[in-house]
Scaffold this motif. Structure first.
Motif, PDB file in Angstrom:
ATOM      1  N   GLU A  54       0.831  -1.206   0.000  1.00  0.00           N
ATOM      2  CA  GLU A  54       0.000   0.000   0.000  1.00  0.00           C
ATOM      3  C   GLU A  54       0.861   1.250   0.000  1.00  0.00           C
ATOM      4  N   VAL A  55       0.480   2.201  -0.824  1.00  0.00           N
ATOM      5  CA  VAL A  55       1.222   3.462  -0.912  1.00  0.00           C
ATOM      6  C   VAL A  55       0.235   4.619  -0.759  1.00  0.00           C
ATOM      7  N   GLN A  56       0.570   5.546   0.118  1.00  0.00           N
ATOM      8  CA  GLN A  56      -0.276   6.734   0.329  1.00  0.00           C
ATOM      9  C   GLN A  56      -0.027   7.709  -0.827  1.00  0.00           C
ATOM     10  N   MET A  57      -1.099   8.261  -1.391  1.00  0.00           N
ATOM     11  CA  MET A  57      -0.958   9.112  -2.575  1.00  0.00           C
ATOM     12  C   MET A  57      -1.520  10.512  -2.319  1.00  0.00           C
ATOM     13  N   SER A  58      -0.670  11.507  -2.507  1.00  0.00           N
ATOM     14  CA  SER A  58      -1.055  12.904  -2.314  1.00  0.00           C
ATOM     15  C   SER A  58      -0.871  13.659  -3.627  1.00  0.00           C
ATOM     16  N   THR A  59      -1.620  14.755  -3.757  1.00  0.00           N
ATOM     17  CA  THR A  59      -1.373  15.656  -4.902  1.00  0.00           C
ATOM     18  C   THR A  59      -1.066  17.047  -4.373  1.00  0.00           C
ATOM     19  N   LEU A  60      -0.108  17.690  -5.033  1.00  0.00           N
ATOM     20  CA  LEU A  60       0.340  19.029  -4.630  1.00  0.00           C
ATOM     21  C   LEU A  60      -0.321  20.105  -5.488  1.00  0.00           C
ATOM     22  N   ALA A 278      10.028  14.435  -4.423  1.00  0.00           N
ATOM     23  CA  ALA A 278      10.442  14.972  -5.729  1.00  0.00           C
ATOM     24  C   ALA A 278      11.453  14.039  -6.387  1.00  0.00           C
ATOM     25  N   GLY A 279      11.449  14.020  -7.708  1.00  0.00           N
ATOM     26  CA  GLY A 279      12.492  13.309  -8.441  1.00  0.00           C
ATOM     27  C   GLY A 279      12.037  12.053  -9.152  1.00  0.00           C
ATOM     28  N   ARG A 280      10.774  11.615  -8.939  1.00  0.00           N
ATOM     29  CA  ARG A 280      10.355  10.365  -9.587  1.00  0.00           C
ATOM     30  C   ARG A 280      10.368  10.481 -11.106  1.00  0.00           C
ATOM     31  N   GLU A 281      10.139  11.713 -11.609  1.00  0.00           N
ATOM     32  CA  GLU A 281      10.058  11.937 -13.054  1.00  0.00           C
ATOM     33  C   GLU A 281      11.312  11.428 -13.783  1.00  0.00           C
ATOM     34  N   SER A 282      12.483  11.571 -13.134  1.00  0.00           N
ATOM     35  CA  SER A 282      13.691  11.141 -13.833  1.00  0.00           C
ATOM     36  C   SER A 282      14.214   9.796 -13.314  1.00  0.00           C
ATOM     37  N   MET A 283      13.401   9.086 -12.520  1.00  0.00           N
ATOM     38  CA  MET A 283      13.842   7.761 -12.026  1.00  0.00           C
ATOM     39  C   MET A 283      13.254   6.660 -12.897  1.00  0.00           C
ATOM     40  N   ALA A 294      12.610  -0.655  -0.245  1.00  0.00           N
ATOM     41  CA  ALA A 294      13.372  -0.105   0.885  1.00  0.00           C
ATOM     42  C   ALA A 294      12.463   0.532   1.931  1.00  0.00           C
ATOM     43  N   GLY A 295      11.150   0.579   1.655  1.00  0.00           N
ATOM     44  CA  GLY A 295      10.226   1.049   2.686  1.00  0.00           C
ATOM     45  C   GLY A 295       9.536   2.363   2.387  1.00  0.00           C
ATOM     46  N   ALA A 296       9.735   2.918   1.180  1.00  0.00           N
ATOM     47  CA  ALA A 296       8.960   4.119   0.833  1.00  0.00           C
ATOM     48  C   ALA A 296       7.496   3.693   0.684  1.00  0.00           C
ATOM     49  N   ASN A 297       6.575   4.450   1.278  1.00  0.00           N
ATOM     50  CA  ASN A 297       5.165   4.093   1.139  1.00  0.00           C
ATOM     51  C   ASN A 297       4.259   5.312   1.005  1.00  0.00           C
ATOM     52  N   SER A 298       4.792   6.319   0.317  1.00  0.00           N
ATOM     53  CA  SER A 298       3.994   7.495   0.020  1.00  0.00           C
ATOM     54  C   SER A 298       4.623   8.183  -1.189  1.00  0.00           C
ATOM     55  N   ILE A 299       3.786   8.801  -1.995  1.00  0.00           N
ATOM     56  CA  ILE A 299       4.289   9.505  -3.188  1.00  0.00           C
ATOM     57  C   ILE A 299       3.362  10.683  -3.508  1.00  0.00           C
ATOM     58  N   PHE A 300       3.840  11.538  -4.393  1.00  0.00           N
ATOM     59  CA  PHE A 300       2.976  12.542  -5.001  1.00  0.00           C
ATOM     60  C   PHE A 300       2.528  12.025  -6.353  1.00  0.00           C
ATOM     61  N   ILE A 301       1.225  12.134  -6.613  1.00  0.00           N
ATOM     62  CA  ILE A 301       0.724  11.813  -7.955  1.00  0.00           C
ATOM     63  C   ILE A 301       0.164  13.087  -8.581  1.00  0.00           C
ATOM     64  N   GLY A 302      -0.034  13.035  -9.895  1.00  0.00           N
ATOM     65  CA  GLY A 302      -0.465  14.228 -10.624  1.00  0.00           C
ATOM     66  C   GLY A 302       0.709  14.739 -11.419  1.00  0.00           C
ATOM     67  N   PRO A 303       0.437  15.440 -12.543  1.00  0.00           N
ATOM     68  CA  PRO A 303       1.487  15.776 -13.496  1.00  0.00           C
ATOM     69  C   PRO A 303       2.499  16.803 -13.006  1.00  0.00           C
ATOM     70  N   LYS A 304       2.175  17.491 -11.885  1.00  0.00           N
ATOM     71  CA  LYS A 304       3.064  18.558 -11.433  1.00  0.00           C
ATOM     72  C   LYS A 304       3.287  18.449  -9.927  1.00  0.00           C
ATOM     73  N   ALA A 309       7.904  18.986 -13.025  1.00  0.00           N
ATOM     74  CA  ALA A 309       7.091  17.875 -13.535  1.00  0.00           C
ATOM     75  C   ALA A 309       7.158  16.639 -12.652  1.00  0.00           C
ATOM     76  N   ASN A 310       6.066  15.887 -12.690  1.00  0.00           N
ATOM     77  CA  ASN A 310       5.928  14.601 -11.993  1.00  0.00           C
ATOM     78  C   ASN A 310       5.419  13.626 -13.060  1.00  0.00           C
ATOM     79  N   PRO A 311       5.572  12.315 -12.870  1.00  0.00           N
ATOM     80  CA  PRO A 311       5.142  11.385 -13.929  1.00  0.00           C
ATOM     81  C   PRO A 311       3.648  11.504 -14.272  1.00  0.00           C
ATOM     82  N   ALA A 312       3.325  11.249 -15.526  1.00  0.00           N
ATOM     83  CA  ALA A 312       1.929  11.273 -15.980  1.00  0.00           C
ATOM     84  C   ALA A 312       1.166  10.096 -15.375  1.00  0.00           C
ATOM     85  N   LYS A 313      -0.151  10.278 -15.246  1.00  0.00           N
ATOM     86  CA  LYS A 313      -0.998   9.269 -14.590  1.00  0.00           C
ATOM     87  C   LYS A 313      -0.889   7.894 -15.269  1.00  0.00           C
TER      88      LYS A 313
END
Ligand code: SAM
Ligand code: DTB
Ligand code: SF4
Length: 330
Positions: A54-60, A278-283, A294-304, A309-313
């Motif tokens: 499970e990953v928590q998803m937020s939008t900025l 930040a930084g998923r766009e280039s990963m 490694a235990g990350a369980n939250s991200i930002f979603i949405g194009p910006k 920029a952030n990855p597209a949906k």
């Protein structure tokens, strides 16, 4: 030595933790583990406290962009640097509501509103409280990041129902002054104390890839884990290199070192949500997958994010499907 103000009362959402046993040496020992051993430890701890899929998803949303008087050396929004960003005034309430509706439709459970301020003015707080109420009425969690807060400002925002406040320490104490000169690490810790005293959950982390050493990254995590109550949410940002800023030409952090930082954060703050920020766009997908392992369980979603920029949906949804990741329910 930086300390939290004496009035600081630990809040109860991340309760009952013994004083941090982490220091520079014990945290360094984590970073020096063989990679597989580090990931194994992080996975074990992750699975004790969370559903590993499970990953928590937020939008900025940037509710007030650019023209900021602070000189944070990484930031597109500082008025000290010519980054070509167009500054704008505080957004209208309805625009914020429409953006939150879109974020919810895109799958976000939390809406994070960011303003390029040193601190909000008292006269802005009423409209900020209205924003919190509108977003909550949509059934989303709320987060704001507005710079420094006084105790009464924190109380007014909490009174409107604001659940999370993001305010990062950015880097380790020994490197901090190389990055920001207009506010001190102690200023930031004071704001975190006001946020806690007002009963809000703390979202606090930092940035890697700013030319800091591993010792600085360790110092950042030791500081976070050593707060009287560790942050409920720990964003680990990979620097977005912004042309025109002093850090615009920084070399990106090496992938395995980034994953080690995430794993150490997971082990050192076992009950906190660790955000691959930040930084998923280039990963690559594989690097992101290692971060989740490694235990990350939250991200930002949405194009910006805020200004970058952030990855597209479609790309993100394809990755969740390949990895079997589900959004964390609120
Ligand atoms: N002005 C407020 C403040 O500084 O607290 C709120 C907005 S500020 C942009 C929020 C956080 O975003 C910063 O503390 C920093 O950690 C992160 N951030 C800003 N620019 C970044 C960049 N170029 N790359 C990675 N993270 C960044
Ligand atoms: C955080 O730690 N990362 C987010 C959020 N908190 C506010 C911001 C990332 C900003 C990346 C650069 C930009 O988009 O301007
Ligand atoms: Fe301003 Fe925040 Fe950017 Fe620093 S990080 S320059 S305080 S917007």
């Amino acid at each position: 030595m930086t300390t939290l103000s004496a009035s600081h009362k630990p809040e109860t959402r991340n309760p009952g933790l013994a004083p941090s046993r982490w220091n520079q040496a014990s945290a360094r020992a984590l970073f020096e583990l063989p990679f597989a051993d580090l990931i194994f430890r992080a996975q074990n701890i992750h699975r004790l406290h969370f559903d590993a899929n499970e990953v928590q998803m937020s939008t900025l949303l940037s509710i007030k962009t650019g023209g900021c008087p602070e000189d944070c050396g990484y930031c597109s929004q500082s008025a000290h640097f010519d980054t070509g960003l167009k500054a704008s005034k505080l957004m209208a309430l309805d625009e914020v509501k429409q953006a939150a509706i879109q974020a919810k439709a895109g799958g976000a459970s939390r809406f994070c509103m960011g303003a390029a301020w040193r601190e909000p003015k008292d006269r802005d707080i009423d409209v900020l409280c209205d924003m919190v109420r509108e977003v909550k009425a949509l059934g989303m969690e709320t987060c704001m990041t507005l710079g420094m807060l006084s105790a009464p400002q924190a109380q007014r925002l909490a009174g409107a129902g604001l659940e999370y406040y993001n305010h990062n320490i950015d880097t380790g104490p020994d490197y901090y002054e190389q990055i920001v000169s207009t506010r001190s690490l102690q200023d930031r810790l004071d704001t975190l104390g006001h946020v806690r005293d007002a009963g809000m959950a703390v979202c606090c982390g930092g940035i890697v890839g700013m030319g800091e050493t591993r010792e600085d990254r360790i110092g950042m995590l030791v500081t976070l884990a050593g707060l009287p109550t560790p942050p409920e949410s720990v964003p680990i940002n990979a620097l977005m290199q912004i042309k025109g800023t002093p850090l615009g030409e920084s070399a990106p952090i090496e992938g395995f070192e980034f994953v080690r930082t995430i794993a150490a954060a997971r082990i050192m703050m076992p009950t906190s949500v660790v955000r691959l920020s930040a930084g998923r766009e280039s990963m690559s997908e594989e690097l992101q997958a290692l971060c989740f392992l490694a235990g990350a369980n939250s991200i930002f979603i949405g194009p910006k994010l805020l200004t970058t920029a952030n990855p597209a949906k479609e790309k993100d949804d394809a990755l969740w499907s390949k990895l079997g990741i589900r959004p964390m329910e609120i």
